[in-house]
Design an enzyme around this catalytic site. Structure first.
Site, PDB file in Angstrom:
ATOM      1  CB  ILE A 446       0.359  14.765  -0.797  1.00 25.96           C
ATOM      2  CG1 ILE A 446      -0.786  15.199   0.124  1.00 25.96           C
ATOM      3  CG2 ILE A 446       0.355  15.567  -2.089  1.00 25.96           C
ATOM      4  CD1 ILE A 446      -0.635  16.614   0.662  1.00 25.96           C
ATOM      5  CG  HIS A 447       5.993  12.709  -1.340  1.00 25.66           C
ATOM      6  ND1 HIS A 447       6.885  12.732  -0.289  1.00 25.66           N
ATOM      7  CD2 HIS A 447       6.438  13.651  -2.199  1.00 25.66           C
ATOM      8  CE1 HIS A 447       7.804  13.650  -0.485  1.00 25.66           C
ATOM      9  NE2 HIS A 447       7.556  14.218  -1.632  1.00 25.66           N
ATOM     10  CD  GLU A 448       6.489   9.959  -6.472  1.00 27.03           C
ATOM     11  OE1 GLU A 448       6.043   9.500  -7.541  1.00 27.03           O
ATOM     12  OE2 GLU A 448       7.248  10.942  -6.429  1.00 27.03           O
ATOM     13  N   GLY A 449       1.277  10.455  -5.573  1.00 30.52           N
ATOM     14  CA  GLY A 449      -0.111  10.068  -5.759  1.00 30.52           C
ATOM     15  C   GLY A 449      -0.861   9.980  -4.455  1.00 30.52           C
ATOM     16  CD  GLN A 454      -0.818   5.469  -4.846  1.00 33.98           C
ATOM     17  OE1 GLN A 454      -0.629   4.340  -5.287  1.00 33.98           O
ATOM     18  NE2 GLN A 454      -0.114   6.513  -5.245  1.00 33.98           N
TER      19      GLN A 454
END
Length: 599
Positions: A446-449, A454
């Site tokens: 989940i982190h950073e997209g 992605q």
């Protein structure tokens, strides 16, 4: 002395020197002050710091996560001590320019250094990750005054940084942010708005906190074209740079996550009037660069953070693998199928345990190699001798970034799952680290997209830019590895090369077929499947690279292990892509055609 269960110094040595040849970078002006000796010294220092300062409180910071009493955030003291040791060693700006206080370490070596800290304690390492990213962004886009006021204190560990993007109503859809920035008479801005999921958003680990905030200036265009970027410090610095007046930034609360519990995650409020710097409400902010270019500027930090999350995922998978390997070697249970009585044997002697260990090895060591390769691309993009070389490295880095973020966060999480399984019932308890590593790693998809975001970036943008130039460059690079493997005179390497070449052909044909419809919505319907198949082809190439490098080593257990892990990946993992490419080629619309009422 027993080998570390945090990270493998031997594997880092192999990847950096025997595969990537980072020592050759010292012939370039930027790295001329360095040598293999300085690289090794920094790597040993990071191993020591991670072991002595980060690993010991990993469990404590998980069990005693940050708390908020309505005014202050409370964090266990060991976190601050570890970060101070990290900063005192010069690691926050280790890869940055001398001019701002860095040591101009190659990014590939810096990535290897950071793997120790993420593996030892990802919750504490996150503060450093965010601060380095914040400093890099301001060094690239900030004014000289902003660099002096904010970057230098961050590199000294006196300030830490954040990236304040998301909002409660917008999430990852940054086009929908509503935080606003009103111009003030003195050239600054007053920022008003609510942010959400901001890691490191408030604490007393440093003298100051430097927030990088996305907001809209009045009259700005709608959507992402109208977003600007602002520096909003927690405390306004005086003429000498000392934090003084409390800015109008407070918390409405903190979030309690499944993992990364040691990293305080916050819901900050800007401009609610709790503080009135200069006698007025509104958080004082300073525009970075030009108005309405904030998202492009923030991508400097976001792309760095995407790869950083991939490295964190990798490190968690790697340390879980090492700990389950150690457990399997020392835990006696059961006997071989052919045995009739006798003493119990270590569980590593059971074939299914070996299968799970080998899978973890393939995922973790493959992911680490990918991360260091991306680090080398950063070095090439910055220092290659020719402009074409720098451009090629940049194109490869862009197309590999979604893979470097998403593949480890999926498959090193799977490695953590297998580490728990090897521990059996013990792995499900909080008495063993592998339970925490799984929870910590579950955040990284989940982190950073998310994977979905992605995959949209990969298929919807990266493979089509400049008429597919980046994909062509990647396939050319893979083809060179195929040729090298075939020239090694080894039948197994030739077989691996043949399998990779066939997968490359499928990847190229499927990509062309998806975009051949002329319908972007249809092309992107199953982009997550495309991301996963693409990632496995990339990792097969990475494993062929490692196998070729290991083939040149003297006979050793380490070299045999590399070859065996490569064999596992080509026999067990790469074949997963065939049905995925079949599905993509079929144009299946199952997920697109359903109606929500059918659930």
């Amino acid at each position: 002395m027993n080998p570390s269960t945090i990270m493998s110094a031997r594997d880092l040595e192999f990847l950096l020197y025997e595969w990537l040849d980072v020592e050759s970078l010292t012939t370039r002006d930027r790295f001329a002050d360095h040598s293999r000796d300085t690289f090794d010294q920094v790597l040993r220092l990071c191993q020591d710091l991670a072991t002595a300062y980060f690993a010991p409180h990993n469990r404590e910071s998980d069990l005693h996560e940050p708390t908020f009493d309505g005014e202050r955030v409370h964090i266990i003291p060991a976190v601050g001590k570890a970060l101070q040791a990290f900063a005192d060693a010069g690691m926050i700006g280790a890869a940055m320019d001398y001019e701002v206080g860095g040591m101009q370490l190659p990014h590939s070596v810096y990535t290897a250094c950071m793997s120790w800290f993420h593996a030892a304690n990802v919750g504490t390492a996150a503060y450093a990750l965010l601060t380095t990213g914040n400093a890099n962004l301001l060094a690239a886009h900030g004014s000289p005054e902003q660099i002096d006021a904010y970057v230098r204190p961050m590199l000294e560990g006196r300030s830490f940084g954040t990236m304040a993007l998301s909002e409660p109503q917008a999430g990852s859809s940054l086009a929908d942010i509503t935080t606003r920035a009103a111009p003030a008479a003195d050239g600054s801005y007053r920022v008003f708005g609510h942010k959400m999921w901001i890691s490191g958003g408030d604490h007393e680990l440093s003298e100051n906190i430097v927030h990088l905030v996305l907001a809209r200036i009045p009259g700005a265009p709608e959507g992402t074209r109208g977003i600007s970027l602002f520096v909003v410090p927690k405390f306004l610095p005086d003429a000498d740079g000392k934090p003084t007046v409390h800015n109008d930034v407070v918390l409405s609360g903190i979030n309690h996550k499944m993992g990364w519990r040691g990293t305080v995650n916050t819901a900050p409020v800007f401009g609610d009037g709790n503080f009135t710097p200069g006698g007025e409400p509104g958080a004082v902010g300073y525009l970075v660069g030009e108005p309405n270019h904030g998202l492009a500027q923030m991508f400097t930090m976001m792309n760095e953070a995407r790869i950083g999350v991939g490295l964190a995922s990798t490190a968690l998978g790697y340390t879980g693998y090492l700990k389950s390997l150690d457990y399997a070697r020392t835990r006696p249970q059961g006997r071989p199928v052919s045995a009739r009585g006798g003493a119990q044997v270590p569980i590593i002697e059971h074939p299914d345990v070996r299968r799970m260990l080998l899978a973890q090895k393939a995922y973790a060591e493959g992911a680490l190699a990918l991360q260091l390769y991306c680090g080398k691309l950063v070095d090439e993009h910055r220092t290659a001798a020719t402009e074409s070389g720098r451009e090629r490295a940049g194109a490869l880095l862009r197309i590999l970034t979604p893979i470097a973020k998403s593949w480890p966060s999926q498959w090193c999480l799977t490695a953590n799952d297998l580490a728990i399984q090897i521990h059996g019932g013990a792995g499900y308890t909080r008495d063993y680290d592998v339970e925490q590593h799984y929870r910590d790693n579950r955040l990284n998809p989940i982190h950073e997209g998310t994977h979905g975001i992605q995959s949209m970036d990969l298929l919807g943008r990266q493979v089509t830019l400049d008429n597919g130039a980046a994909l062509a460059a990647l396939l050319e690079t893979m083809a060179a590895t195929v040729a090298t493997a075939r020239g090694a005179g080894d039948a197994e390497l030739t077989g691996f090369a043949d399998a990779l070449e066939a997968a490359m052909g499928r990847l190229a044909a499927t990509t062309a077929g998806l975009w051949g419809t002329g319908n972007p919505e249809a092309a992107l319907t199953n982009s997550a499947v495309y991301l996963e198949a693409f990632g496995h082809v990339v990792l097969a190439w990475i494993w062929l690279e490692q196998a070729v490098a290991a083939h040149a080593l003297p006979e050793s257990a380490f070299g045999h292990g590399k070859r065996l892990a490569a064999r596992y990946f080509f026999r067990w993992e790469l074949p997963r892509t065939a049905p995925q490419f079949d599905l993509l080629d079929s144009g299946d619309r199952t997920t697109a055609e359903l109606d929500e009422s059918w659930f």
